[in-house]
Design a protein around this motif. Structure first.
Motif, PDB file in Angstrom:
ATOM      1  N   SER A  94       3.728  -2.521 -10.312  1.00  0.00           N
ATOM      2  CA  SER A  94       2.662  -3.452 -10.685  1.00  0.00           C
ATOM      3  C   SER A  94       1.518  -3.400  -9.680  1.00  0.00           C
ATOM      4  O   SER A  94       0.345  -3.545 -10.057  1.00  0.00           O
ATOM      5  N   ILE A  95       1.830  -3.147  -8.421  1.00  0.00           N
ATOM      6  CA  ILE A  95       0.767  -3.004  -7.431  1.00  0.00           C
ATOM      7  C   ILE A  95      -0.040  -1.740  -7.706  1.00  0.00           C
ATOM      8  O   ILE A  95      -1.261  -1.724  -7.535  1.00  0.00           O
ATOM      9  N   GLY A  96       0.623  -0.686  -8.180  1.00  0.00           N
ATOM     10  CA  GLY A  96      -0.111   0.507  -8.602  1.00  0.00           C
ATOM     11  C   GLY A  96      -1.070   0.187  -9.740  1.00  0.00           C
ATOM     12  O   GLY A  96      -2.222   0.644  -9.743  1.00  0.00           O
ATOM     13  N   ALA A  97      -0.619  -0.620 -10.688  1.00  0.00           N
ATOM     14  CA  ALA A  97      -1.499  -1.038 -11.790  1.00  0.00           C
ATOM     15  C   ALA A  97      -2.645  -1.898 -11.264  1.00  0.00           C
ATOM     16  O   ALA A  97      -3.796  -1.767 -11.704  1.00  0.00           O
ATOM     17  N   CYS A  98      -2.361  -2.753 -10.308  1.00  0.00           N
ATOM     18  CA  CYS A  98      -3.381  -3.595  -9.681  1.00  0.00           C
ATOM     19  C   CYS A  98      -4.448  -2.728  -9.021  1.00  0.00           C
ATOM     20  O   CYS A  98      -5.662  -2.963  -9.197  1.00  0.00           O
ATOM     21  N   ILE A  99      -4.011  -1.720  -8.280  1.00  0.00           N
ATOM     22  CA  ILE A  99      -4.957  -0.833  -7.605  1.00  0.00           C
ATOM     23  C   ILE A  99      -5.785  -0.062  -8.639  1.00  0.00           C
ATOM     24  O   ILE A  99      -7.002   0.072  -8.490  1.00  0.00           O
ATOM     25  N   GLN A 100      -5.140   0.414  -9.686  1.00  0.00           N
ATOM     26  CA  GLN A 100      -5.890   1.135 -10.728  1.00  0.00           C
ATOM     27  C   GLN A 100      -6.913   0.214 -11.386  1.00  0.00           C
ATOM     28  O   GLN A 100      -8.046   0.634 -11.634  1.00  0.00           O
ATOM     29  N   ASN A 101      -6.548  -1.039 -11.648  1.00  0.00           N
ATOM     30  CA  ASN A 101      -7.535  -1.981 -12.199  1.00  0.00           C
ATOM     31  C   ASN A 101      -8.740  -2.096 -11.274  1.00  0.00           C
ATOM     32  O   ASN A 101      -9.883  -2.104 -11.727  1.00  0.00           O
ATOM     33  N   MET A 102      -8.474  -2.197  -9.969  1.00  0.00           N
ATOM     34  CA  MET A 102      -9.583  -2.316  -9.024  1.00  0.00           C
ATOM     35  C   MET A 102     -10.432  -1.049  -9.015  1.00  0.00           C
ATOM     36  O   MET A 102     -11.665  -1.122  -8.992  1.00  0.00           O
ATOM     37  N   LEU A 103      -9.795   0.120  -9.045  1.00  0.00           N
ATOM     38  CA  LEU A 103     -10.544   1.376  -9.060  1.00  0.00           C
ATOM     39  C   LEU A 103     -11.424   1.493 -10.304  1.00  0.00           C
ATOM     40  O   LEU A 103     -12.562   1.960 -10.225  1.00  0.00           O
ATOM     41  N   LEU A 104     -10.904   1.056 -11.440  1.00  0.00           N
ATOM     42  CA  LEU A 104     -11.700   1.106 -12.670  1.00  0.00           C
ATOM     43  C   LEU A 104     -12.839   0.095 -12.627  1.00  0.00           C
ATOM     44  O   LEU A 104     -13.939   0.367 -13.113  1.00  0.00           O
ATOM     45  N   ALA A 105     -12.594  -1.074 -12.039  1.00  0.00           N
ATOM     46  CA  ALA A 105     -13.678  -2.054 -11.871  1.00  0.00           C
ATOM     47  C   ALA A 105     -14.756  -1.484 -10.962  1.00  0.00           C
ATOM     48  O   ALA A 105     -15.956  -1.604 -11.250  1.00  0.00           O
ATOM     49  N   ILE A 106     -14.342  -0.859  -9.878  1.00  0.00           N
ATOM     50  CA  ILE A 106     -15.286  -0.246  -8.939  1.00  0.00           C
ATOM     51  C   ILE A 106     -16.116   0.820  -9.658  1.00  0.00           C
ATOM     52  O   ILE A 106     -17.339   0.868  -9.514  1.00  0.00           O
ATOM     53  N   GLN A 107     -15.465   1.641 -10.464  1.00  0.00           N
ATOM     54  CA  GLN A 107     -16.177   2.663 -11.239  1.00  0.00           C
ATOM     55  C   GLN A 107     -17.164   2.014 -12.201  1.00  0.00           C
ATOM     56  O   GLN A 107     -18.308   2.455 -12.308  1.00  0.00           O
ATOM     57  N   SER A 108     -16.746   0.976 -12.895  1.00  0.00           N
ATOM     58  CA  SER A 108     -17.629   0.339 -13.871  1.00  0.00           C
ATOM     59  C   SER A 108     -18.819  -0.348 -13.202  1.00  0.00           C
ATOM     60  O   SER A 108     -19.859  -0.537 -13.829  1.00  0.00           O
ATOM     61  N   LEU A 109     -18.674  -0.700 -11.934  1.00  0.00           N
ATOM     62  CA  LEU A 109     -19.771  -1.305 -11.168  1.00  0.00           C
ATOM     63  C   LEU A 109     -20.650  -0.239 -10.497  1.00  0.00           C
ATOM     64  O   LEU A 109     -21.527  -0.566  -9.706  1.00  0.00           O
ATOM     65  N   GLU A 110     -20.374   1.025 -10.832  1.00  0.00           N
ATOM     66  CA  GLU A 110     -21.109   2.178 -10.311  1.00  0.00           C
ATOM     67  C   GLU A 110     -21.021   2.290  -8.794  1.00  0.00           C
ATOM     68  O   GLU A 110     -21.954   2.734  -8.115  1.00  0.00           O
ATOM     69  N   LEU A 111     -19.868   1.914  -8.271  1.00  0.00           N
ATOM     70  CA  LEU A 111     -19.556   2.096  -6.865  1.00  0.00           C
ATOM     71  C   LEU A 111     -18.535   3.223  -6.762  1.00  0.00           C
ATOM     72  O   LEU A 111     -18.124   3.784  -7.772  1.00  0.00           O
ATOM     73  N   GLY A 112     -18.108   3.527  -5.559  1.00  0.00           N
ATOM     74  CA  GLY A 112     -17.114   4.567  -5.365  1.00  0.00           C
ATOM     75  C   GLY A 112     -15.979   4.056  -4.503  1.00  0.00           C
ATOM     76  O   GLY A 112     -16.161   3.134  -3.695  1.00  0.00           O
ATOM     77  N   ALA A 113     -14.817   4.657  -4.668  1.00  0.00           N
ATOM     78  CA  ALA A 113     -13.646   4.234  -3.893  1.00  0.00           C
ATOM     79  C   ALA A 113     -12.618   5.344  -3.856  1.00  0.00           C
ATOM     80  O   ALA A 113     -12.644   6.272  -4.660  1.00  0.00           O
ATOM     81  N   VAL A 114     -11.697   5.197  -2.914  1.00  0.00           N
ATOM     82  CA  VAL A 114     -10.549   6.090  -2.837  1.00  0.00           C
ATOM     83  C   VAL A 114      -9.324   5.260  -2.479  1.00  0.00           C
ATOM     84  O   VAL A 114      -9.401   4.318  -1.699  1.00  0.00           O
ATOM     85  N   TRP A 115      -8.209   5.618  -3.096  1.00  0.00           N
ATOM     86  CA  TRP A 115      -6.912   4.990  -2.858  1.00  0.00           C
ATOM     87  C   TRP A 115      -6.260   5.810  -1.753  1.00  0.00           C
ATOM     88  O   TRP A 115      -5.927   6.978  -1.946  1.00  0.00           O
ATOM     89  N   LEU A 116      -6.083   5.215  -0.575  1.00  0.00           N
ATOM     90  CA  LEU A 116      -5.508   5.912   0.570  1.00  0.00           C
ATOM     91  C   LEU A 116      -4.049   5.505   0.758  1.00  0.00           C
ATOM     92  O   LEU A 116      -3.745   4.329   0.947  1.00  0.00           O
ATOM     93  N   GLY A 117      -3.176   6.483   0.727  1.00  0.00           N
ATOM     94  CA  GLY A 117      -1.758   6.223   0.914  1.00  0.00           C
ATOM     95  C   GLY A 117      -1.190   6.852   2.175  1.00  0.00           C
ATOM     96  O   GLY A 117      -0.150   6.432   2.662  1.00  0.00           O
ATOM     97  N   GLU A 118      -1.865   7.840   2.706  1.00  0.00           N
ATOM     98  CA  GLU A 118      -1.363   8.553   3.885  1.00  0.00           C
ATOM     99  C   GLU A 118      -1.184   7.613   5.077  1.00  0.00           C
ATOM    100  O   GLU A 118      -0.306   7.803   5.915  1.00  0.00           O
ATOM    101  N   ILE A 119      -1.956   6.546   5.133  1.00  0.00           N
ATOM    102  CA  ILE A 119      -1.893   5.570   6.216  1.00  0.00           C
ATOM    103  C   ILE A 119      -0.554   4.816   6.235  1.00  0.00           C
ATOM    104  O   ILE A 119      -0.197   4.199   7.235  1.00  0.00           O
ATOM    105  N   LEU A 120       0.200   4.915   5.143  1.00  0.00           N
ATOM    106  CA  LEU A 120       1.503   4.234   5.071  1.00  0.00           C
ATOM    107  C   LEU A 120       2.446   4.682   6.183  1.00  0.00           C
ATOM    108  O   LEU A 120       3.351   3.934   6.566  1.00  0.00           O
ATOM    109  N   LYS A 121       2.252   5.873   6.703  1.00  0.00           N
ATOM    110  CA  LYS A 121       3.115   6.348   7.779  1.00  0.00           C
ATOM    111  C   LYS A 121       2.995   5.462   9.018  1.00  0.00           C
ATOM    112  O   LYS A 121       3.867   5.490   9.888  1.00  0.00           O
ATOM    113  N   ASN A 122       1.924   4.690   9.102  1.00  0.00           N
ATOM    114  CA  ASN A 122       1.698   3.794  10.235  1.00  0.00           C
ATOM    115  C   ASN A 122       1.600   2.340   9.783  1.00  0.00           C
ATOM    116  O   ASN A 122       0.855   1.551  10.362  1.00  0.00           O
ATOM    117  N   LYS A 123       2.371   1.987   8.756  1.00  0.00           N
ATOM    118  CA  LYS A 123       2.220   0.653   8.167  1.00  0.00           C
ATOM    119  C   LYS A 123       2.487  -0.478   9.152  1.00  0.00           C
ATOM    120  O   LYS A 123       1.819  -1.513   9.095  1.00  0.00           O
TER     121      LYS A 123
END
Length: 172
Positions: A94-123
């Motif tokens: 569900s958090i993946g769906a939450c992030i995708q919703n945010m990414l699509l909202a960001i796209q629709s607002l003509e902004l840009g974003a990236v979902w970063l997961g590599e940082i999880l190694k240092n959570k």
């Protein structure tokens, strides 16, 4: 922007201008995230919004994508609140769906974003930098801003390589 168009045109953006993003826009993005589905409607996602340059610098040292973290106007750090979990796997989905919703909202607002997961190694260190509550488990960082103008193209595998009929091996 139509939903299907937003899905097809969304790209990961790692370069941003220095143009600021209003709190109202950030709230719209977060609101889109909270409307994602979750098991038993538990909404176990939590967010820490980071705009402070010093905090971004500290976080940038915890990932190979440091320049992206530093140059984004806003970071939305996404957590699973383990005190409000229903089922770990379902909550992570569900958090993946939450992030995708945010990414699509960001796209629709003509902004840009990236979902970063590599940082999880240092959570654990991310939690320390942000003074996140103990039950918060880092799921991702969404870096967003106004995209540095650069054409982004992407392709996808053909559906015939991804979809099978009921009997495995029979292509769509």
């Amino acid at each position: 922007m139509e939903t299907i168009e937003a899905i097809r045109t969304r790209r990961s953006v790692r370069g941003f201008t220095d143009e600021s993003i209003s709190d109202e826009i950030i709230e719209q993005v977060l609101d889109a995230g909270r409307w994602a589905p979750s098991g038993l409607n538990n909404q176990a996602w939590r967010f820490i919004v980071v705009k402070d340059p010093e905090t971004k610098i500290a976080l940038s040292k915890l990932t190979e994508y440091g320049p992206t973290i530093k140059n984004a106007q806003v970071l939305i750090v996404v957590f699973l609140d383990k005190d409000h979990m229903y089922n770990y796997t379902k909550d992570v989905q569900s958090i993946g769906a939450c992030i995708q919703n945010m990414l699509l909202a960001i796209q629709s607002l003509e902004l840009g974003a990236v979902w970063l997961g590599e940082i999880l190694k240092n959570k654990d260190m991310v939690n320390k930098v942000l003074d996140a509550p103990e039950p918060y488990e880092l799921m991702a960082v969404v870096a967003l801003g106004h995209p540095a103008r650069k054409e982004r193209i992407s392709d996808r595998k053909a559906l015939s390589h991804l979809v099978f009929r009921e009997k495995f091996g029979l292509h769509w």
